[in-house]
Design a protein around this motif. Structure first.
Motif, short mmCIF file in Angstrom:
data_model
loop_
_atom_site.label_atom_id
_atom_site.label_comp_id
_atom_site.label_asym_id
_atom_site.label_seq_id
_atom_site.Cartn_x
_atom_site.Cartn_y
_atom_site.Cartn_z
N ASN A 233 -28.00 69.76 20.18
CA ASN A 233 -27.06 69.01 19.58
C ASN A 233 -26.24 67.98 20.18
N MET A 234 -25.53 68.58 21.22
CA MET A 234 -24.43 68.02 21.71
C MET A 234 -25.06 66.97 22.87
N VAL A 235 -26.25 67.10 23.36
CA VAL A 235 -26.78 66.42 24.14
C VAL A 235 -27.33 64.89 23.15
N TRP A 236 -27.79 65.31 22.16
CA TRP A 236 -28.18 64.23 21.26
C TRP A 236 -27.18 63.38 20.49
N LEU A 369 -25.02 60.37 30.40
CA LEU A 369 -25.66 61.56 30.44
C LEU A 369 -26.40 62.09 31.71
N LEU A 370 -26.08 63.08 32.17
CA LEU A 370 -26.77 63.78 33.29
C LEU A 370 -27.38 64.89 33.08
N LEU A 371 -28.59 64.93 33.27
CA LEU A 371 -29.49 66.20 33.05
C LEU A 371 -29.85 66.85 34.30
N PHE A 372 -29.49 68.02 34.58
CA PHE A 372 -29.58 68.68 36.13
C PHE A 372 -30.82 69.74 35.74
N LYS A 373 -31.91 69.57 36.22
CA LYS A 373 -32.97 70.49 35.97
C LYS A 373 -33.29 71.58 37.02
N GLY A 374 -33.26 72.70 36.28
CA GLY A 374 -33.86 73.94 37.44
C GLY A 374 -32.67 74.71 37.66
N ASP A 375 -33.21 75.89 38.42
CA ASP A 375 -32.25 77.02 38.72
C ASP A 375 -31.60 76.41 39.97
N LEU A 376 -31.95 76.03 41.12
CA LEU A 376 -31.31 75.79 42.34
C LEU A 376 -29.74 74.79 41.66
N PRO A 404 -20.72 63.43 31.16
CA PRO A 404 -21.44 64.53 30.30
C PRO A 404 -22.79 65.12 30.88
N LEU A 405 -22.89 66.38 31.16
CA LEU A 405 -24.06 66.94 31.77
C LEU A 405 -24.47 68.08 31.11
N CYS A 406 -25.97 68.16 31.47
CA CYS A 406 -26.55 69.31 30.44
C CYS A 406 -27.64 70.19 31.55
N SER A 407 -27.56 71.28 31.77
CA SER A 407 -28.44 72.05 32.72
C SER A 407 -29.70 72.62 31.85
N LEU A 408 -30.89 71.88 32.34
CA LEU A 408 -32.09 72.42 31.74
C LEU A 408 -32.63 73.45 32.56
N ARG A 409 -32.59 74.89 32.37
CA ARG A 409 -32.91 75.87 33.35
C ARG A 409 -33.63 77.08 32.88
N VAL A 442 -31.88 78.14 29.27
CA VAL A 442 -30.74 77.69 28.73
C VAL A 442 -30.79 76.08 28.60
N ILE A 443 -30.20 75.41 27.62
CA ILE A 443 -29.87 74.13 27.67
C ILE A 443 -28.42 74.15 27.40
N GLN A 444 -27.74 73.96 28.51
CA GLN A 444 -26.33 74.14 28.57
C GLN A 444 -25.48 72.97 28.66
N PHE A 445 -24.54 72.51 28.03
CA PHE A 445 -24.09 71.16 27.97
C PHE A 445 -22.33 71.39 28.44
N TYR A 446 -21.74 70.44 29.05
CA TYR A 446 -20.41 70.22 29.28
C TYR A 446 -20.02 68.71 29.04
N SER A 447 -18.81 68.50 28.56
CA SER A 447 -18.40 67.27 28.60
C SER A 447 -16.83 67.34 28.76
N SER A 448 -16.17 66.60 29.60
CA SER A 448 -14.64 66.60 29.45
C SER A 448 -14.29 66.04 28.34
N LYS A 449 -15.06 65.14 27.61
CA LYS A 449 -14.51 64.57 26.55
C LYS A 449 -14.68 65.57 25.12
N SER A 450 -15.53 66.44 24.98
CA SER A 450 -15.52 67.49 24.07
C SER A 450 -14.51 68.37 24.39
N GLU A 451 -13.92 68.70 25.46
CA GLU A 451 -12.95 69.50 25.79
C GLU A 451 -11.63 68.90 25.18
#
Length: 454
Positions: A233-236, A369-376, A404-409, A442-451
């Motif tokens: 929902n935050m990514v959206w 938006l930055l999407l970071f794919k995967g485990d590494l 704003p970034l999101c890890s899809l892992r 996980v679909i894990q999101f972070y943004s300094s704006k939301s902080e």
């Protein structure tokens, strides 16, 4: 979680093979030598091909490359010191400086060795040494030892790809008539398809078949309970708020960057997601970031990226080939971009990027938006450290946040942050391999704006 050293200034130590029985230990002891053995075998099996292309010189290069790789495998298995690189590639200096840095951290009295150093470092180093062995032996310097596996994974996942293209065609056909809620529903589905595409990882299976056989859309509901953190929902809302209506056309160009992981089916799911983002108007530009050398068995290189689009165009399936043609024109028209940077194939955690690769950091700052794919990528985002499960994702990022970034892992290494109190312990008692099996995600999101809003 097991600590390897004391926590320093609230930052836990790196995961390492020092802890006998840990996943890092089993990886260095079993998985890495298996991968190296496969690399040696692949080079040996292609001996005739090298001979046909390069004559006697090709055979010599094959022998010498195998000798260097066998030597490295022996060093790894007997926990010998990590050696400086001797090739003349662009990043050799960086790697050797990094080794010196590790030496200082270990206090100089103990050598930096395979089992005693950070797992993230020695694993990255092994792939870089594979590159060195080839580079030192022209004319086979440019040979991608992992190409066969990546190609096979693509062809074995064709059924799933066709199903995905058929779904995308249906969405694109009715795009004009979709309500915001319907658009959100399709977005969530394709984000999750891209997430679960990350299961198809050849380095975790040490190169065993890991293709996708079934329609990924059909299995989403049954996979839902395995998503441990779901910030979609935050990514959206990040994408929606980036639209900035009412201003001149120039300022409304929303840009999404996808930091890629595996070739084969996973890359295909990323391309489908990117297609949807553009055709729905949620994004106007998509920038893909891949690896500059073959990496972690199945990671995407520029060659894999172009090859995948060519194969999609050539597919014997109406909607799949239509997509391939569309993707090629996205690249040609400057809607899609492919980049690589040597930082992605170095052992640094991402909190070092602003200092060690300021040009790349500045590039990523241009994204909405930055999407970071995967485990590494997740391991590098969190520094591959022994964090408590409940530590916030923002804490583990240690200042990294160009946009704003999101890890899809899907989880394939024992580092995970941002869980609810008790969630990790409960999972551990129900399923001891929960952190490494690829079953959870996980679909894990972070943004300094939301902080700032909190």
């Amino acid at each position: 979680m097991m600590a390897t050293d004391q926590t320093v200034h609230g930052v836990p130590p790196s995961l390492s093979a020092k802890v006998v029985g840990s996943f890092a230990y089993l990886t260095v002891r079993d998985r890495l030598p298996t991968i190296l053995t496969k690399v040696i075998d692949t080079i040996h099996r292609n001996k005739n091909k090298f001979f046909e292309e390069y004559g006697e010189e090709g055979i010599q290069a094959e022998k010498q490359t195998i000798a260097l790789l066998s030597k490295m495998r022996n060093e790894l298995q007997t926990d010998k010191p990590v050696l400086a690189l001797t090739d003349t590639l662009q990043d050799t200096e960086y790697w050797n400086q990094y080794l010196q840095k590790q030496q200082k951290l270990q206090g100089n009295e103990e050598s930096v060795s395979w089992f005693k150093s950070p797992w993230l470092y020695v694993e990255c180093y092994m792939y870089r040494r594979v590159q060195e062995a080839l580079w030192l032996n022209p004319p086979i310097s440019d040979y991608d030892v992992f190409n066969e596996g990546k190609t096979q994974s693509f062809f074995e996942s064709q059924q799933a790809m066709m199903a995905l293209c058929t779904y995308l065609e249906g969405v694109n056909k009715n795009m004009e008539d979709l309500s915001k809620n319907q658009l959100l529903e399709h977005f969530n589905k394709l984000l999750q398809v891209s997430l679960w595409g990350n299961k198809c990882d050849l380095s975790i299976s040490a190169g065993q078949d890991n293709s996708q056989k079934t329609s990924p859309i059909d299995s989403l509901n049954s996979l839902q309970p395995f998503i441990l953190v779901n910030d979609s929902n935050m990514v959206w809302s990040t994408l929606i708020s980036a639209q900035r209506p009412g201003q001149s056309e120039k300022t409304t160009a929303v840009r999404v960057d996808i930091v890629l992981d595996n070739a084969g089916f996973e890359l295909f799911t990323d391309l489908v997601l990117a297609d949807f983002l553009v055709s729905s108007g949620l994004a106007h530009e998509v920038h893909f970031h891949g690896k500059s050398i073959p990496w972690f068995v199945s990671d995407v290189t520029a060659n894999d990226f172009q090859w995948t689009i060519q194969q999609t165009m050539a597919a014997n399936h109406k909607w799949m080939s239509k997509n391939g043609v569309q993707w090629k024109s996205h690249l040609k028209e400057g809607v899609w971009f492919y980049h690589d940077h040597r930082f992605w194939t170095q052992p640094h955690e991402f909190c070092d990027m602003a200092t060690d690769a300021p040009d790349l950091y500045a590039t990523l700052q241009g994204a909405d938006l930055l999407l970071f794919k995967g485990d590494l990528n997740y391991r590098k985002l969190t520094g591959d450290r022994d964090w408590d499960y409940t530590v916030g994702f923002n804490t583990a990022l240690r200042g990294f946040g160009p946009a704003p970034l999101c890890s899809l892992r899907t989880l394939k290494a024992n580092v995970q942050v941002g869980l609810q109190p008790g969630q990790g312990e409960k999972l551990g008692s129900q399923d001891p391999d929960w952190m490494t099996s690829g079953k959870y995600a996980v679909i894990q999101f972070y943004s300094s704006k939301s902080e700032q809003k909190d």
